[in-house]
Write a protein that holds these residues in place. Structure first.
Motif, PDB file in Angstrom:
ATOM      1  N   HIS A 177       0.762  -1.249   0.006  1.00  0.00           N
ATOM      2  CA  HIS A 177      -0.166  -0.290  -0.117  1.00  0.00           C
ATOM      3  C   HIS A 177       0.679   1.343   0.142  1.00  0.00           C
ATOM      4  CE1 HIS A 177      -3.846  -1.862   0.491  1.00  0.00           C
ATOM      5  NE2 HIS A 177      -3.032  -2.817   1.204  1.00  0.00           N
ATOM      6  N   GLY A 178       0.207   2.279  -0.638  1.00  0.00           N
ATOM      7  CA  GLY A 178       0.962   3.791  -0.638  1.00  0.00           C
ATOM      8  C   GLY A 178       0.012   4.475   0.333  1.00  0.00           C
ATOM      9  N   THR A 179       0.651   5.718   0.633  1.00  0.00           N
ATOM     10  CA  THR A 179       0.190   6.684   1.586  1.00  0.00           C
ATOM     11  C   THR A 179       0.272   8.104   1.054  1.00  0.00           C
ATOM     12  OG1 THR A 179       2.157   6.820   2.805  1.00  0.00           O
ATOM     13  CG2 THR A 179       0.329   5.055   3.567  1.00  0.00           C
ATOM     14  N   GLN A 180       0.849   8.228  -0.155  1.00  0.00           N
ATOM     15  CA  GLN A 180       1.257   9.440  -0.770  1.00  0.00           C
ATOM     16  C   GLN A 180       0.650   9.989  -1.948  1.00  0.00           C
ATOM     17  OE1 GLN A 180       2.876  11.804   1.240  1.00  0.00           O
ATOM     18  NE2 GLN A 180       2.912   9.875   2.885  1.00  0.00           N
ATOM     19  N   GLY A 181      -0.255   9.074  -2.583  1.00  0.00           N
ATOM     20  CA  GLY A 181      -0.680   9.222  -3.775  1.00  0.00           C
ATOM     21  C   GLY A 181      -1.914  10.327  -3.891  1.00  0.00           C
ATOM     22  N   PRO A 182      -2.370  10.424  -4.885  1.00  0.00           N
ATOM     23  CA  PRO A 182      -3.631  11.401  -5.088  1.00  0.00           C
ATOM     24  C   PRO A 182      -5.176  10.575  -4.756  1.00  0.00           C
ATOM     25  CG  PRO A 182      -2.917  10.765  -7.113  1.00  0.00           C
ATOM     26  CD  PRO A 182      -1.790  10.059  -6.384  1.00  0.00           C
ATOM     27  N   LEU A 183      -5.058   9.543  -4.738  1.00  0.00           N
ATOM     28  CA  LEU A 183      -6.347   8.772  -4.737  1.00  0.00           C
ATOM     29  C   LEU A 183      -6.613   8.251  -3.181  1.00  0.00           C
ATOM     30  CD1 LEU A 183      -8.683   7.488  -6.114  1.00  0.00           C
ATOM     31  CD2 LEU A 183      -7.600   5.299  -6.378  1.00  0.00           C
ATOM     32  N   HIS A 184      -7.393   8.968  -2.616  1.00  0.00           N
ATOM     33  CA  HIS A 184      -7.843   8.856  -0.972  1.00  0.00           C
ATOM     34  C   HIS A 184      -8.574   7.697  -1.019  1.00  0.00           C
ATOM     35  CE1 HIS A 184      -6.698  12.763   0.333  1.00  0.00           C
ATOM     36  NE2 HIS A 184      -7.100  13.269  -0.867  1.00  0.00           N
ATOM     37  N   VAL A 185      -7.930   6.614   0.088  1.00  0.00           N
ATOM     38  CA  VAL A 185      -8.728   5.401   0.344  1.00  0.00           C
ATOM     39  C   VAL A 185      -9.068   5.296   1.860  1.00  0.00           C
ATOM     40  CG1 VAL A 185      -8.358   2.827   0.323  1.00  0.00           C
ATOM     41  CG2 VAL A 185      -7.607   4.197  -1.496  1.00  0.00           C
ATOM     42  N   SER A 186     -10.010   5.301   2.322  1.00  0.00           N
ATOM     43  CA  SER A 186     -10.490   5.309   3.529  1.00  0.00           C
ATOM     44  C   SER A 186     -11.395   4.288   4.073  1.00  0.00           C
ATOM     45  CB  SER A 186     -11.635   6.520   3.753  1.00  0.00           C
ATOM     46  OG  SER A 186     -10.937   7.539   3.101  1.00  0.00           O
ATOM     47  N   GLU A 187     -11.388   4.102   5.418  1.00  0.00           N
ATOM     48  CA  GLU A 187     -12.377   2.786   5.976  1.00  0.00           C
ATOM     49  C   GLU A 187     -13.769   3.500   6.153  1.00  0.00           C
ATOM     50  OE1 GLU A 187     -11.129   0.272   7.123  1.00  0.00           O
ATOM     51  OE2 GLU A 187      -8.830   0.787   7.173  1.00  0.00           O
ATOM     52  N   ASN A 188     -14.700   2.420   6.129  1.00  0.00           N
ATOM     53  CA  ASN A 188     -16.247   2.986   6.169  1.00  0.00           C
ATOM     54  C   ASN A 188     -16.319   3.339   7.800  1.00  0.00           C
ATOM     55  OD1 ASN A 188     -17.547   2.129   3.984  1.00  0.00           O
ATOM     56  ND2 ASN A 188     -16.613   0.272   4.331  1.00  0.00           N
ATOM     57  N   ARG A 189     -16.785   4.585   7.931  1.00  0.00           N
ATOM     58  CA  ARG A 189     -17.055   5.265   9.278  1.00  0.00           C
ATOM     59  C   ARG A 189     -18.380   4.644   9.759  1.00  0.00           C
ATOM     60  NH1 ARG A 189     -12.659   6.489   8.066  1.00  0.00           N
ATOM     61  NH2 ARG A 189     -11.994   8.725   8.446  1.00  0.00           N
ATOM     62  N   HIS A 190     -19.371   4.120   8.947  1.00  0.00           N
ATOM     63  CA  HIS A 190     -20.585   3.599   9.527  1.00  0.00           C
ATOM     64  C   HIS A 190     -20.784   2.181   8.963  1.00  0.00           C
ATOM     65  CE1 HIS A 190     -24.948   2.979  10.216  1.00  0.00           C
ATOM     66  NE2 HIS A 190     -25.029   2.646   9.147  1.00  0.00           N
ATOM     67  N   ARG A 191     -20.959   1.285   9.947  1.00  0.00           N
ATOM     68  CA  ARG A 191     -21.294  -0.132   9.496  1.00  0.00           C
ATOM     69  C   ARG A 191     -22.690  -0.524   9.849  1.00  0.00           C
ATOM     70  NH1 ARG A 191     -15.466  -2.959  10.682  1.00  0.00           N
ATOM     71  NH2 ARG A 191     -14.024  -1.618   9.258  1.00  0.00           N
ATOM     72  N   HIS A 192     -23.494  -0.884   8.773  1.00  0.00           N
ATOM     73  CA  HIS A 192     -24.714  -1.251   8.998  1.00  0.00           C
ATOM     74  C   HIS A 192     -24.997  -2.646   9.747  1.00  0.00           C
ATOM     75  CE1 HIS A 192     -28.925  -1.837   7.780  1.00  0.00           C
ATOM     76  NE2 HIS A 192     -28.866  -0.760   7.518  1.00  0.00           N
ATOM     77  N   PRO A 193     -25.870  -2.752  10.803  1.00  0.00           N
ATOM     78  CA  PRO A 193     -26.035  -4.100  11.590  1.00  0.00           C
ATOM     79  C   PRO A 193     -26.072  -4.981  10.477  1.00  0.00           C
ATOM     80  CG  PRO A 193     -27.425  -2.099  12.348  1.00  0.00           C
ATOM     81  CD  PRO A 193     -26.664  -1.632  11.086  1.00  0.00           C
ATOM     82  N   LEU A 194     -26.937  -5.105   9.363  1.00  0.00           N
ATOM     83  CA  LEU A 194     -27.233  -6.208   8.389  1.00  0.00           C
ATOM     84  C   LEU A 194     -25.734  -6.671   7.983  1.00  0.00           C
ATOM     85  CD1 LEU A 194     -30.310  -5.259   6.703  1.00  0.00           C
ATOM     86  CD2 LEU A 194     -30.158  -6.758   8.562  1.00  0.00           C
TER      87      LEU A 194
END
Length: 255
Positions: free
Chosen positions: A63-80
């Protein structure tokens, strides 16, 4: 069968589900080892994946951390979703936190191409980086018909802008990047493709090549189920619920 295409600024990255996943390592290696696509193996492409990526939580070899394409974790995790993932583990599937690691077999939450609750499309990342460059001109509402080829060289692009036919001539080179569906389509309309098919369509063959062969789509099967409680996302984009969700996003995410 409907094949959705991102005919909008940013292409399919402006309309897709924003899942950040690169594809199977074995597929890239198959292209190189079995199809003769030298330089398209996974190890050859991995540095470019990393160069493009700005991952908020994963780093290291994959994985890279300095590129232009932002990759994030899901902040909301649906119960289903959480119930589904627990069920997968109970069936014996391993829980995975990285679907772009060595092995993609398992169940877990995908990372997404988002930043601060907003879509990180190509237009908002790569294009945004060079929007002030005087060497860049962006034309909207353009339908490309074909690439005009003379003496084996691409010299111009025939297109339609607001209903008017135009020919844009190239001084140096033409890069055709119209996605997995439109790229082979434009090539075949330009006379580059399987001769039998082009002849059938009344198109003069300039170069007989297997363009479009072995096309694959990532098909999926939808499973519908009825829940005892109204916990699904159905109806969340309608009426007052839509207004409520929009207000929540504007007041809590965009701050």
């Amino acid at each position: 069968m409907t094949c959705a295409q991102g005919k909008v600024l940013g292409g399919s990255s402006s309309v897709n589900g924003m899942i950040y996943i690169r594809g199977q390592k074995q597929d890239y290696d198959h292209w190189e080892n079995e199809e003769g696509c030298v330089g398209w193996g996974y190890d050859d492409l991995l540095p470019y994946f990393k160069k493009s990526e700005r991952n908020e939580s994963l780093s290291g070899y994959y994985h890279g951390t300095q590129g232009p394409l932002h990759v994030s974790e899901n902040r909301h995790r649906h119960p289903l979703s959480q119930t589904f993932i627990r069920s997968g583990q109970e069936l014996g599937l391993p829980y995975i936190t990285d679907f772009n690691y060595e092995n993609q077999q398992g169940v877990g939450f995908f990372q997404t191409t988002t930043i601060n609750g907003e879509r990180a499309s190509v237009s908002k990342t790569y294009l945004k980086m060079v929007e002030g460059n005087n060497q860049l001109t962006v034309k909207l509402n353009v339908l490309v018909h074909k690439v005009q080829i003379e003496k084996g060289r691409a010299v111009s692009v025939e297109c339609e802008i607001n209903g008017q036919k135009q020919v844009i001539k190239a001084r140096k080179q033409i890069v055709l990047s119209a996605g997995a569906i439109s790229t082979p389509k434009i090539l075949m309309l330009s006379g580059v493709g399987p001769q039998n098919h082009l002849t059938e369509m009344g198109i003069k063959t300039i170069q007989d090549l297997p363009v479009g062969k072995n096309y694959h789509d990532h098909l999926h099967v939808s499973i519908n189920a009825v829940t005892r409680l109204p916990t699904s996302l159905y109806g969340q984009d309608l009426g007052l619920q839509k207004i409520k969700n929009g207000a929540q996003w504007m007041l809590t995410v965009l701050v």
